[in-house]
Scaffold this motif. Structure first.
Motif, PDB file in Angstrom:
ATOM      1  N   SER A  40      -4.348 -12.749  65.213  1.00 39.42           N
ATOM      2  CA  SER A  40      -4.628 -11.546  66.014  1.00 39.42           C
ATOM      3  C   SER A  40      -5.773 -10.742  65.417  1.00 39.42           C
ATOM      4  CB  SER A  40      -3.391 -10.662  66.121  1.00 39.42           C
ATOM      5  OG  SER A  40      -2.373 -11.300  66.822  1.00 39.42           O
ATOM      6  N   ARG A  74       1.062  -9.087  70.405  1.00 44.73           N
ATOM      7  CA  ARG A  74      -0.405  -9.080  70.298  1.00 44.73           C
ATOM      8  C   ARG A  74      -1.022 -10.407  70.718  1.00 44.73           C
ATOM      9  NH1 ARG A  74      -2.197  -7.350  64.510  1.00 44.73           N
ATOM     10  NH2 ARG A  74      -4.277  -7.575  65.391  1.00 44.73           N
ATOM     11  N   LEU A  75      -0.366 -11.493  70.410  1.00 45.96           N
ATOM     12  CA  LEU A  75      -0.882 -12.799  70.829  1.00 45.96           C
ATOM     13  C   LEU A  75      -0.543 -13.083  72.280  1.00 45.96           C
ATOM     14  CD1 LEU A  75      -0.364 -15.297  67.863  1.00 45.96           C
ATOM     15  CD2 LEU A  75      -2.460 -14.169  68.618  1.00 45.96           C
ATOM     16  N   ASP A 108      -0.282 -12.472  62.869  1.00 48.86           N
ATOM     17  CA  ASP A 108      -1.146 -11.303  62.635  1.00 48.86           C
ATOM     18  C   ASP A 108      -2.514 -11.722  62.115  1.00 48.86           C
ATOM     19  OD1 ASP A 108       0.707  -9.491  63.571  1.00 48.86           O
ATOM     20  OD2 ASP A 108       1.461  -8.957  61.583  1.00 48.86           O
TER      21      ASP A 108
END
Length: 165
Positions: A40, A73-74, A37
């Motif tokens: 991200s 997300r990655l 995170d």
């Protein structure tokens, strides 16, 4: 801009093991991808950023299996890897003799990449002398035990990204 991303020592401590017939395990405090995170969130300000996997996971697990293990997300930013199974010729794999820098530079040259940075622990600096001075400004070097959990590494990443704009 390409972000050449290592996992171990960057997104979690460099203490990941692959026991026979068992899932990957992190033998350090925390969990796999615990700093994903952070990356991200930093990359959210760089919509042109694309991730190229420079992690050994691709060689060990395969590109597809590596992607399946990544946080969404990655994973959404990944466009390729430095290594591809077609590079292996029988028992011969040129990556066995290449430094991480050489692996990344080979990808840069093959794909005519103009802007790039690398995020890697280089086994906490053991390979830093093999990373030429002319490209060291493109390396965000993390410590194997804390990776992007370290505020200094985060600041280094933000600064390196700003310089590439």
């Amino acid at each position: 801009m390409n972000i050449y991303l290592d996992f171990d020592g960057v997104l979690h401590p460099d203490a990941v093991y692959s026991p026979r017939n068992k899932p990957l395990e992190l033998r350090a405090p925390g969990e796999l991808f615990m700093h994903a995170d952070i990356l991200s969130d930093i990359l959210a300000s760089y919509p042109e950023a694309k991730i190229i996997l420079s992690t050994s996971w691709v060689r060990m697990l395969s590109y597809e299996r590596t992607l399946k293990k990544m946080p969404p997300r990655l994973k959404a930013l990944v466009t390729g890897a430095t290594w591809h199974k077609s590079m292996r010729h029988g028992n011969q794999d040129p990556f066995n003799w290449m430094t991480r820098y050489e692996q990344i530079l080979a990808h840069v040259n093959r794909n005519n990449v103009q802007q790039w940075i690398a995020i890697d622990d280089l086994h906490s600096g053991n390979e830093i002398d093999l990373w030429p001075i002319k490209h060291r400004h493109l390396l965000v070097l993390t410590k194997e035990s804390v990776g992007l959990g370290c505020p200094k590494a985060q600041a280094d990443l933000i600064e390196t990204l700003k310089l590439q704009k």
